[in-house]
Design a protein around this motif. Structure first.
Motif: not given
Length: 451
Positions: A410, A414, A421
């Motif tokens: 994740l 980002h 995120a």
């Protein structure tokens, strides 16, 4: 989303209701065959099987796939060659949408039933610098072959490391503008207060520090293609100005009273879901509509394990003997890994292994350091399943492994931005901070965020 979108739509459904799915043969003698997944499907070479495969390496009754309320369950029916997901042998396990099962010399993918194939997969295995044997990549190549020669705007979505910029460049190189400029404007790397000047240009004296006239990216791309890389990072207040320039073909530098006409084709890329960002108010819907005339989604590497051997062979070209074999335990190790960093991570792993390998380097002698992110494998390869520990301890081990893999992937998608995120994951910033602290064992930089 428009009818020209080329992607698998994820449609809302009531909680607890299983998603409609189908099985698609993506490799082998019966490539292209599809069958709706209703209750249980038996796959095998026997004519009595629900999904019959004309493959001599497939057992008469090889495997079963059934849909349950909690997901899709695959069970090997004591086949002679085994059933594999990536490099992991499956006995019985739940699999996600997009999973590709290998049975003998054939491969079967689990796909949403509402997925509509707009074009047949291309025969070619390469487009520009992109490579792929998988159906997902060849479908992408088929669309690229059609849209590249046109003037339509293209939006490319996908995780970091999947090759979005390669796709954008390949579109330019296959277009009538290939001999004109190709300009990349990286929305993520340019400071917010300089973004307008970098995109539109400025006149001397327009602001403090503007000691010379500057031509912006839009004007530099005149006659050619402008790649708006990571468009989801563009400041919200700059988006209507970009939209106006794209709609009118008129660019006005900062400090100018009159504009300049431009002729630019735009290809945009992002690792975000821009439709979701628009719903949250983080991206202008009118600009999204202007950009997504054709939308492409780059498949992550974990969804196309059949491409790994070919990618590795290309990355090792000229670095090992020409007749070296890409196979064995090393290939199984690479196929079984989750690749949160996608093709970029694969290239880094290969480069590191070659640099440290004894000379002359051979594939079977390379040592692959796959980092701390656990492979997303299934069945008996789940952490804790094969060990003699109590149920609660095994469950906690599996949960902690999942949390670490999820959190790191994740944050990679980002670029370490906690706010972005958290929004994408449906968590508060504090909840994501606590998760990162838990899986990393240290405080994330910046201290705990306040909500």
């Amino acid at each position: 989303m428009g009818r020209d979108d080329v992607e698998t739509e994820v449609m809302a459904r009531p909680a607890g209701k299983a998603a409609a799915a189908k099985l698609v043969v993506v490799a082998g003698p019966n490539e292209g065959r599809e069958l709706a997944l209703a209750r249980e499907v038996i796959i095998g070479s026997d004519p009595s099987c629900t999904l019959q495969l004309d493959d001599k390496s497939v057992s008469r009754r090889h495997a079963s796939v059934r849909q349950e309320a909690g997901g899709i369950v695959v069970r090997d029916l004591e086949s002679r060659n085994g059933t594999f997901l990536g490099g992991t042998k499956v006995v019985e396990a739940a699999v996600p949408m997009g999973a590709v099962l290998t049975l003998g010399g054939s491969a079967v993918s689990v796909q949403p039933r509402f997925y509509t194939r707009e074009v047949e997969p291309a025969e070619t295995r390469q487009f520009g610098d992109l490579f792929g044997e998988s159906v997902a990549m060849r479908e992408l190549f088929a669309v690229l072959e059609r849209v590249a020669p046109t003037e339509v705007t293209v939006l490319i979505e996908g995780e970091s490391g999947t090759g979005k910029e390669l796709a954008a460049r390949a579109i330019h190189q296959a277009s009538v503008r290939k001999d004109a400029p190709y300009v990349v404007f990286d929305c993520a790397s340019i400071p917010r207060d300089l973004a307008e000047s970098e995109l539109f240009g400025h006149r001397r004296g327009a602001f403090s520090g503007a000691v010379d006239d500057r031509t912006g990216a839009l004007q530099r791309a005149h006659g050619g293609t402008l790649c708006l890389d990571e468009i989801g990072e563009m400041p919200l207040d700059l988006q209507p100005k970009l939209l106006r320039a794209l709609e009118t073909g008129d660019v006005r530098r900062v400090g100018d009273d009159v504009g300049t006409k431009i002729d630019v084709r735009v290809v945009a890329s992002t690792n975000r879901d821009l439709a979701a960002e628009a719903r949250r108010g983080n991206f202008r819907p009118d600009l999204l509509y202007r950009l997504e005339v054709v939308k492409l989604r780059m498949p992550p590497l974990r969804h196309r394990p059949e491409d790994i051997a070919g990618l590795v062979a290309r990355m090792l070209e000229g670095r090992v003997a020409a007749d070296d074999t890409i196979g064995g335990d090393n290939l199984r190790k690479l196929i079984g890994y989750a690749w949160p960093g996608n093709v970029r991570e694969l290239r880094n792993v290969i480069d590191r292994a070659v640099a440290l390998a004894p000379k002359p380097a051979t594939f079977d002698r390379l040592v692959f350091n796959l980092g701390d992110v656990a492979p997303l494998t299934i069945g008996y390869s789940f952490p804790g399943v094969a060990s003699e520990v109590p149920y609660k301890e095994a469950k906690q081990l599996l949960l902690s492994t999942f949390e670490q893999a999820y959190a790191e992937a994740l944050m990679d998608r980002h670029q370490g931005n906690v706010s972005q995120a958290a929004s994408a994951a449906g968590l508060s910033r504090k909840a994501l901070y606590d998760l990162l602290k838990r899986v990393r064992g240290t405080d994330p930089d910046g201290g705990p965020p306040s909500d």
